[in-house]
Scaffold this motif. Structure first.
Motif, PDB file in Angstrom:
ATOM      1  N   TYR A 102       0.934  -1.240   0.029  1.00  0.00           N
ATOM      2  CA  TYR A 102       0.003  -0.012  -0.025  1.00  0.00           C
ATOM      3  C   TYR A 102       0.884   1.419   0.075  1.00  0.00           C
ATOM      4  O   TYR A 102       1.949   1.056   0.758  1.00  0.00           O
ATOM      5  CB  TYR A 102      -0.948   0.073   1.344  1.00  0.00           C
ATOM      6  N   ARG A 103       0.614   2.160  -0.693  1.00  0.00           N
ATOM      7  CA  ARG A 103       1.480   3.418  -1.031  1.00  0.00           C
ATOM      8  C   ARG A 103       0.478   4.612  -0.718  1.00  0.00           C
ATOM      9  O   ARG A 103      -0.414   4.549  -1.303  1.00  0.00           O
ATOM     10  CB  ARG A 103       2.093   3.401  -2.121  1.00  0.00           C
ATOM     11  N   SER A 104       1.045   5.346   0.058  1.00  0.00           N
ATOM     12  CA  SER A 104       0.385   6.576   0.310  1.00  0.00           C
ATOM     13  C   SER A 104       1.304   8.018  -0.303  1.00  0.00           C
ATOM     14  O   SER A 104       2.587   8.050  -0.026  1.00  0.00           O
ATOM     15  CB  SER A 104       0.214   7.183   1.731  1.00  0.00           C
ATOM     16  N   ASN A 105       0.885   8.512  -1.417  1.00  0.00           N
ATOM     17  CA  ASN A 105       1.810   9.804  -1.973  1.00  0.00           C
ATOM     18  C   ASN A 105       1.495  11.115  -1.112  1.00  0.00           C
ATOM     19  O   ASN A 105       0.514  11.701  -1.360  1.00  0.00           O
ATOM     20  CB  ASN A 105       1.358   9.773  -3.464  1.00  0.00           C
ATOM     21  N   ILE A 106       2.491  11.181  -0.456  1.00  0.00           N
ATOM     22  CA  ILE A 106       2.263  12.477   0.537  1.00  0.00           C
ATOM     23  C   ILE A 106       2.570  13.628   0.036  1.00  0.00           C
ATOM     24  O   ILE A 106       2.098  14.821   0.136  1.00  0.00           O
ATOM     25  CB  ILE A 106       3.440  12.465   1.547  1.00  0.00           C
ATOM     26  N   SER A 107       3.460  13.741  -1.193  1.00  0.00           N
ATOM     27  CA  SER A 107       3.694  14.955  -2.215  1.00  0.00           C
ATOM     28  C   SER A 107       3.924  14.351  -3.392  1.00  0.00           C
ATOM     29  O   SER A 107       3.663  13.157  -3.655  1.00  0.00           O
ATOM     30  CB  SER A 107       4.861  15.735  -1.614  1.00  0.00           C
ATOM     31  N   ASN A 108       4.335  15.203  -4.365  1.00  0.00           N
ATOM     32  CA  ASN A 108       4.718  14.904  -5.636  1.00  0.00           C
ATOM     33  C   ASN A 108       5.957  14.070  -5.867  1.00  0.00           C
ATOM     34  O   ASN A 108       6.569  13.564  -7.032  1.00  0.00           O
ATOM     35  CB  ASN A 108       4.477  16.064  -6.514  1.00  0.00           C
ATOM     36  N   VAL A 109       7.016  14.133  -4.783  1.00  0.00           N
ATOM     37  CA  VAL A 109       8.165  13.435  -4.840  1.00  0.00           C
ATOM     38  C   VAL A 109       8.250  12.559  -3.497  1.00  0.00           C
ATOM     39  O   VAL A 109       9.200  11.654  -3.612  1.00  0.00           O
ATOM     40  CB  VAL A 109       9.184  14.252  -4.762  1.00  0.00           C
ATOM     41  N   VAL A 110       7.430  12.636  -2.619  1.00  0.00           N
ATOM     42  CA  VAL A 110       7.663  11.356  -1.412  1.00  0.00           C
ATOM     43  C   VAL A 110       6.498  10.904  -1.099  1.00  0.00           C
ATOM     44  O   VAL A 110       5.211  11.417  -1.387  1.00  0.00           O
ATOM     45  CB  VAL A 110       7.931  12.550  -0.211  1.00  0.00           C
ATOM     46  N   SER A 111       6.719   9.641  -1.027  1.00  0.00           N
ATOM     47  CA  SER A 111       5.563   8.746  -0.660  1.00  0.00           C
ATOM     48  C   SER A 111       6.019   7.664   0.476  1.00  0.00           C
ATOM     49  O   SER A 111       7.188   7.465   0.972  1.00  0.00           O
ATOM     50  CB  SER A 111       5.407   7.767  -1.987  1.00  0.00           C
ATOM     51  N   PHE A 112       5.035   7.372   0.995  1.00  0.00           N
ATOM     52  CA  PHE A 112       5.116   6.244   2.369  1.00  0.00           C
ATOM     53  C   PHE A 112       4.607   4.812   1.806  1.00  0.00           C
ATOM     54  O   PHE A 112       3.591   4.529   1.227  1.00  0.00           O
ATOM     55  CB  PHE A 112       4.579   6.721   3.669  1.00  0.00           C
ATOM     56  N   ARG A 113       5.425   3.983   1.755  1.00  0.00           N
ATOM     57  CA  ARG A 113       5.100   2.295   1.472  1.00  0.00           C
ATOM     58  C   ARG A 113       5.086   1.454   2.444  1.00  0.00           C
ATOM     59  O   ARG A 113       6.020   1.384   3.290  1.00  0.00           O
ATOM     60  CB  ARG A 113       5.803   2.071   0.310  1.00  0.00           C
ATOM     61  N   ALA A 114       3.999   0.783   2.586  1.00  0.00           N
ATOM     62  CA  ALA A 114       3.860  -0.176   3.815  1.00  0.00           C
ATOM     63  C   ALA A 114       3.840  -1.768   2.977  1.00  0.00           C
ATOM     64  O   ALA A 114       2.699  -1.853   1.808  1.00  0.00           O
ATOM     65  CB  ALA A 114       2.692  -0.206   4.467  1.00  0.00           C
ATOM     66  N   SER A 115       4.615  -2.642   3.119  1.00  0.00           N
ATOM     67  CA  SER A 115       4.466  -3.769   2.379  1.00  0.00           C
ATOM     68  C   SER A 115       4.540  -5.130   3.144  1.00  0.00           C
ATOM     69  O   SER A 115       5.173  -5.021   4.437  1.00  0.00           O
ATOM     70  CB  SER A 115       5.742  -3.851   1.278  1.00  0.00           C
ATOM     71  N   VAL A 174       8.547   1.941   4.493  1.00  0.00           N
ATOM     72  CA  VAL A 174       9.711   2.718   3.918  1.00  0.00           C
ATOM     73  C   VAL A 174       9.155   4.105   3.378  1.00  0.00           C
ATOM     74  O   VAL A 174       8.168   4.293   2.830  1.00  0.00           O
ATOM     75  CB  VAL A 174      10.484   1.989   3.008  1.00  0.00           C
ATOM     76  N   ALA A 175      10.007   5.023   3.360  1.00  0.00           N
ATOM     77  CA  ALA A 175       9.607   6.459   2.788  1.00  0.00           C
ATOM     78  C   ALA A 175      10.706   6.028   1.243  1.00  0.00           C
ATOM     79  O   ALA A 175      11.573   5.826   1.356  1.00  0.00           O
ATOM     80  CB  ALA A 175      10.322   7.559   3.674  1.00  0.00           C
ATOM     81  N   GLU A 176       9.651   6.925   0.283  1.00  0.00           N
ATOM     82  CA  GLU A 176      10.503   6.662  -1.146  1.00  0.00           C
ATOM     83  C   GLU A 176      10.658   8.323  -1.144  1.00  0.00           C
ATOM     84  O   GLU A 176       9.664   9.227  -1.120  1.00  0.00           O
ATOM     85  CB  GLU A 176       9.463   6.081  -2.089  1.00  0.00           C
ATOM     86  N   TYR A 177      11.765   8.639  -1.924  1.00  0.00           N
ATOM     87  CA  TYR A 177      11.998   9.899  -2.424  1.00  0.00           C
ATOM     88  C   TYR A 177      12.257   9.800  -4.119  1.00  0.00           C
ATOM     89  O   TYR A 177      13.190   9.086  -4.385  1.00  0.00           O
ATOM     90  CB  TYR A 177      13.079  10.517  -1.950  1.00  0.00           C
ATOM     91  N   HIS A 178      11.249  10.181  -4.734  1.00  0.00           N
ATOM     92  CA  HIS A 178      11.548  10.415  -6.358  1.00  0.00           C
ATOM     93  C   HIS A 178      12.266  11.515  -6.784  1.00  0.00           C
ATOM     94  O   HIS A 178      11.809  12.673  -6.283  1.00  0.00           O
ATOM     95  CB  HIS A 178      10.253  10.294  -6.915  1.00  0.00           C
ATOM     96  N   PHE A 179      13.355  11.209  -7.503  1.00  0.00           N
ATOM     97  CA  PHE A 179      14.042  12.431  -8.087  1.00  0.00           C
ATOM     98  C   PHE A 179      13.195  13.333  -9.054  1.00  0.00           C
ATOM     99  O   PHE A 179      13.699  14.698  -9.297  1.00  0.00           O
ATOM    100  CB  PHE A 179      15.098  12.085  -8.617  1.00  0.00           C
ATOM    101  N   MET A 180      12.194  12.880  -9.648  1.00  0.00           N
ATOM    102  CA  MET A 180      11.464  13.755 -10.597  1.00  0.00           C
ATOM    103  C   MET A 180      10.049  13.688 -10.064  1.00  0.00           C
ATOM    104  O   MET A 180       9.677  12.808  -9.517  1.00  0.00           O
ATOM    105  CB  MET A 180      11.508  12.795 -12.013  1.00  0.00           C
ATOM    106  N   PHE A 227       9.263   8.723 -16.345  1.00  0.00           N
ATOM    107  CA  PHE A 227      10.124   7.801 -15.433  1.00  0.00           C
ATOM    108  C   PHE A 227      10.735   8.748 -14.299  1.00  0.00           C
ATOM    109  O   PHE A 227      10.857  10.003 -14.479  1.00  0.00           O
ATOM    110  CB  PHE A 227      11.228   7.288 -16.077  1.00  0.00           C
ATOM    111  N   SER A 228      11.001   7.905 -13.270  1.00  0.00           N
ATOM    112  CA  SER A 228      11.551   8.559 -11.967  1.00  0.00           C
ATOM    113  C   SER A 228      12.793   7.730 -11.483  1.00  0.00           C
ATOM    114  O   SER A 228      12.140   6.732 -10.860  1.00  0.00           O
ATOM    115  CB  SER A 228      10.607   9.188 -11.172  1.00  0.00           C
ATOM    116  N   PRO A 229      13.907   8.090 -11.193  1.00  0.00           N
ATOM    117  CA  PRO A 229      14.765   7.123 -10.048  1.00  0.00           C
ATOM    118  C   PRO A 229      14.281   7.705  -8.808  1.00  0.00           C
ATOM    119  O   PRO A 229      13.838   8.800  -8.547  1.00  0.00           O
ATOM    120  CB  PRO A 229      16.187   7.497 -10.450  1.00  0.00           C
ATOM    121  N   TYR A 230      14.297   6.767  -7.933  1.00  0.00           N
ATOM    122  CA  TYR A 230      13.923   6.925  -6.548  1.00  0.00           C
ATOM    123  C   TYR A 230      14.906   6.001  -5.669  1.00  0.00           C
ATOM    124  O   TYR A 230      15.516   5.107  -5.833  1.00  0.00           O
ATOM    125  CB  TYR A 230      12.444   6.709  -6.130  1.00  0.00           C
ATOM    126  N   PHE A 231      14.904   6.517  -4.177  1.00  0.00           N
ATOM    127  CA  PHE A 231      15.491   5.905  -3.252  1.00  0.00           C
ATOM    128  C   PHE A 231      14.437   5.679  -2.112  1.00  0.00           C
ATOM    129  O   PHE A 231      13.579   6.341  -2.261  1.00  0.00           O
ATOM    130  CB  PHE A 231      16.473   6.834  -2.393  1.00  0.00           C
TER     131      PHE A 231
END
Length: 159
Positions: A36-49, A83-89, A100-104
């Motif tokens: 399950y992913r919650s998109n907090i902003s256009n570049v930051v997401s929280f994912r529970a898996s 986990v928190a995801e940070y998308h570069f784009m 596309f977007s690379p992410y950490f």
């Protein structure tokens, strides 16, 4: 753009540690995940898996200590992580054509094991983990996208 998402994935588990010092494709075993992913902003997401699959290894015969120790394991592992995801784009922007977007990603989790571990000492089958890694997300449609991800888990478990 969607604020909440549900998804699934397939991949592999692979072990590196005392028994196998470097990545060895021979020890890759299938794994599956649901998230399950919650998109907090256009570049930051929280994912529970929740991720599960088999993992195993045997001592590397090229290591003299490993040949003497002759240890192995073959277990089922299940991980629950956040986990928190940070998308570069800004991949969620509908007015721009970014496909596309690379992410950490990084976070915390718990894993549980069941199966054959040769060394039978007192330990808990549930342990903590720190998942982190990187990926590349490809937007196929605004509601469907694909990710290719490489993740590592730092564990604090010696068995």
């Amino acid at each position: 753009a969607q604020r909440s998402e549900v998804g699934a994935g397939v991949g592999t588990f692979n072990y590196t540690g005392d028994l196998v010092k470097f990545y060895n494709f021979r020890y890759s075993k299938p794994a599956v995940t649901v998230f399950y992913r919650s998109n907090i902003s256009n570049v930051v997401s929280f994912r529970a898996s929740v991720t599960g699959g088999k993992i195993g290894a045997t001592d590397n015969s090229q290591d003299p200590l490993g040949a003497v120790r002759n240890a192995s394991f073959n277990i089922f592992l299940m991980e629950v992580a956040g986990v928190a995801e940070y998308h570069f784009m800004n991949w969620r922007e509908t007015k721009r054509f970014v496909r596309f977007s690379p992410y950490f990603f990084a976070g915390l989790g718990l894993f549980g094991i069941s199966g054959n571990i040769e060394k039978q000492e007192e330990y808990s089958n549930i342990q903590g983990t720190i998942p982190f890694g990187a990926g590349l997300k490809y937007v196929y449609t605004p509601k469907l996208y694909f990710s290719l991800e490489f993740g590592v888990r730092k564990t604090f478990f010696d068995h």
